[in-house]
Design a protein around this motif. Structure first.
Motif, short mmCIF file in Angstrom:
data_model
loop_
_atom_site.label_atom_id
_atom_site.label_comp_id
_atom_site.label_asym_id
_atom_site.label_seq_id
_atom_site.Cartn_x
_atom_site.Cartn_y
_atom_site.Cartn_z
N SER A 62 -11.38 -1.93 -1.63
CA SER A 62 -11.37 -0.47 -1.71
C SER A 62 -10.89 0.03 -3.07
O SER A 62 -11.17 1.15 -3.45
N SER A 63 -10.18 -0.83 -3.80
CA SER A 63 -9.71 -0.42 -5.13
C SER A 63 -10.68 -0.87 -6.24
O SER A 63 -10.44 -0.60 -7.41
N PHE A 64 -11.79 -1.52 -5.87
CA PHE A 64 -12.75 -2.00 -6.86
C PHE A 64 -13.52 -0.85 -7.49
O PHE A 64 -13.88 0.12 -6.83
N VAL A 79 10.10 -6.07 10.53
CA VAL A 79 8.88 -6.32 11.29
C VAL A 79 8.33 -5.01 11.84
O VAL A 79 7.12 -4.78 11.84
N ALA A 80 9.22 -4.10 12.26
CA ALA A 80 8.79 -2.82 12.82
C ALA A 80 8.05 -1.95 11.80
O ALA A 80 7.33 -1.02 12.18
N ALA A 81 8.19 -2.23 10.51
CA ALA A 81 7.55 -1.43 9.48
C ALA A 81 6.14 -1.92 9.13
O ALA A 81 5.42 -1.25 8.39
N VAL A 82 5.73 -3.06 9.67
CA VAL A 82 4.40 -3.61 9.35
C VAL A 82 3.28 -2.62 9.71
O VAL A 82 2.38 -2.40 8.89
N PRO A 83 3.31 -1.96 10.88
CA PRO A 83 2.24 -0.99 11.17
C PRO A 83 2.18 0.16 10.15
O PRO A 83 1.10 0.63 9.81
N ILE A 84 3.32 0.57 9.65
CA ILE A 84 3.36 1.64 8.64
C ILE A 84 2.73 1.14 7.35
O ILE A 84 1.95 1.85 6.71
N LEU A 85 3.03 -0.11 6.98
CA LEU A 85 2.47 -0.70 5.76
C LEU A 85 0.95 -0.79 5.86
O LEU A 85 0.25 -0.62 4.86
N ARG A 86 0.44 -1.03 7.07
CA ARG A 86 -1.01 -1.13 7.25
C ARG A 86 -1.72 0.19 6.93
O ARG A 86 -2.91 0.21 6.65
N ASN A 87 -0.99 1.31 6.97
CA ASN A 87 -1.58 2.59 6.58
C ASN A 87 -1.74 2.71 5.07
O ASN A 87 -2.54 3.49 4.58
N ALA A 88 -0.96 1.95 4.31
CA ALA A 88 -0.99 2.03 2.85
C ALA A 88 -1.85 0.94 2.22
O ALA A 88 -2.37 1.13 1.13
N TYR A 89 -2.00 -0.20 2.89
CA TYR A 89 -2.75 -1.33 2.36
C TYR A 89 -3.91 -1.67 3.29
O TYR A 89 -3.78 -1.56 4.51
N ARG A 90 -5.01 -2.14 2.73
CA ARG A 90 -6.18 -2.53 3.53
C ARG A 90 -5.93 -3.86 4.24
O ARG A 90 -6.30 -4.05 5.37
N LEU A 91 -5.31 -4.80 3.52
CA LEU A 91 -5.06 -6.13 4.07
C LEU A 91 -3.57 -6.39 4.12
O LEU A 91 -2.89 -6.33 3.09
N VAL A 92 -3.06 -6.69 5.30
CA VAL A 92 -1.64 -7.00 5.47
C VAL A 92 -1.55 -8.21 6.40
O VAL A 92 -2.02 -8.16 7.53
N HIS A 93 -0.95 -9.30 5.88
CA HIS A 93 -0.78 -10.51 6.68
C HIS A 93 0.68 -10.92 6.64
O HIS A 93 1.28 -11.03 5.57
N ILE A 94 1.25 -11.18 7.82
CA ILE A 94 2.62 -11.68 7.89
C ILE A 94 2.60 -13.14 7.46
O ILE A 94 1.86 -13.95 8.01
N ARG A 151 -16.11 2.12 -5.91
CA ARG A 151 -17.28 1.54 -5.25
C ARG A 151 -18.01 2.60 -4.45
O ARG A 151 -17.42 3.58 -3.99
N SER A 152 -19.29 2.42 -4.28
CA SER A 152 -20.09 3.41 -3.56
C SER A 152 -20.16 3.07 -2.07
O SER A 152 -19.91 1.92 -1.67
N ILE A 153 -20.54 4.05 -1.29
CA ILE A 153 -20.70 3.84 0.16
C ILE A 153 -21.81 2.82 0.40
O ILE A 153 -21.69 1.95 1.26
N MET A 198 -17.36 -4.19 -7.77
CA MET A 198 -18.02 -4.33 -6.48
C MET A 198 -19.39 -4.98 -6.66
O MET A 198 -19.80 -5.80 -5.83
N THR A 199 -20.08 -4.65 -7.74
CA THR A 199 -21.38 -5.29 -8.02
C THR A 199 -21.20 -6.79 -8.19
O THR A 199 -21.95 -7.58 -7.59
N ALA A 200 -20.21 -7.20 -8.96
CA ALA A 200 -19.94 -8.63 -9.16
C ALA A 200 -19.56 -9.29 -7.83
O ALA A 200 -19.98 -10.42 -7.54
#
Length: 184
Positions: free
Chosen positions: A144-146, A111-126, A60-62, A151-153
């Motif tokens: 971000s992976s589109f 649970v302590a690893a959730v902040p680390i996971l947020r660095n790898a994924y855009r959306l993280v929900h418990i 996707r473009s900026i 992204m146009t669609a």
């Protein structure tokens, strides 16, 4: 160097007429950087490498990203009917992504690893808290992976949703006109 270490990505063009590859002119800087990394890894000796070729994928473009967030902000304002607080643009983003069939990875982790996971994924929900300080989360890369086509669609869908909920905002009209002029 690990088994799957990537030294760099070098855009090349394959010419079937001459059955050869050429580094794109715009990639010369990248080529120089890759050669510097390879020199460091080789320590003056020949270095065996595996080269992998894969088709270029335009992400996707900026401008698409800016357009998406501008529209999602208008959508949140419409849902809130001018009241402060309430639905945020991020809530609209998740709602639209789920409507477009966004796939999630469901993971169990401390649970302590959730902040680390947020660095790898855009959306993280418990999703669920488990015993022994563990939890189940749903995680996704979001838009971000589109590709540019996806992204146009997606943005077309946001315009459709704004029309469905009756948003009559001059900014949306201006964005729509601008969007129609963008080569897809």
């Amino acid at each position: 160097m690990g088994r799957k270490s990537i030294v760099g990505r070098l855009p090349v063009v394959y010419d079937p007429a001459r059955r050869g590859f050429a580094v794109e002119n715009s990639a010369e800087f990248v080529k120089t950087q890759i050669c510097q990394k390879l020199d460091e890894l080789a320590h003056g000796k020949p270095l065996r490498l595996t080269v992998t070729f894969e088709p270029e994928r335009k992400g996707r473009s900026i401008n698409q990203n800016r357009m998406m967030w501008a529209l999602l902000t208008i959508m949140a304002d419409a849902y809130n009917a001018g009241r402060a607080g309430g639905i945020q643009p991020e809530d609209c983003y998740i709602e639209m992504l789920e409507e477009y069939g966004l796939e999630y990875d469901f993971l169990e982790l401390p649970v302590a690893a959730v902040p680390i996971l947020r660095n790898a994924y855009r959306l993280v929900h418990i999703v669920e808290l488990l015993d022994n300080d563990r939890c189940t989360v749903k995680a996704s890369m979001g838009s971000s992976s589109f590709s540019t086509a996806q992204m146009t669609a997606f943005i077309d869908g946001i315009f459709d949703r704004l029309a469905e909920i009756g948003v009559n905002d001059p900014n949306v009209t201006a964005y729509w006109q601008e969007w129609q002029e963008v080569p897809k």
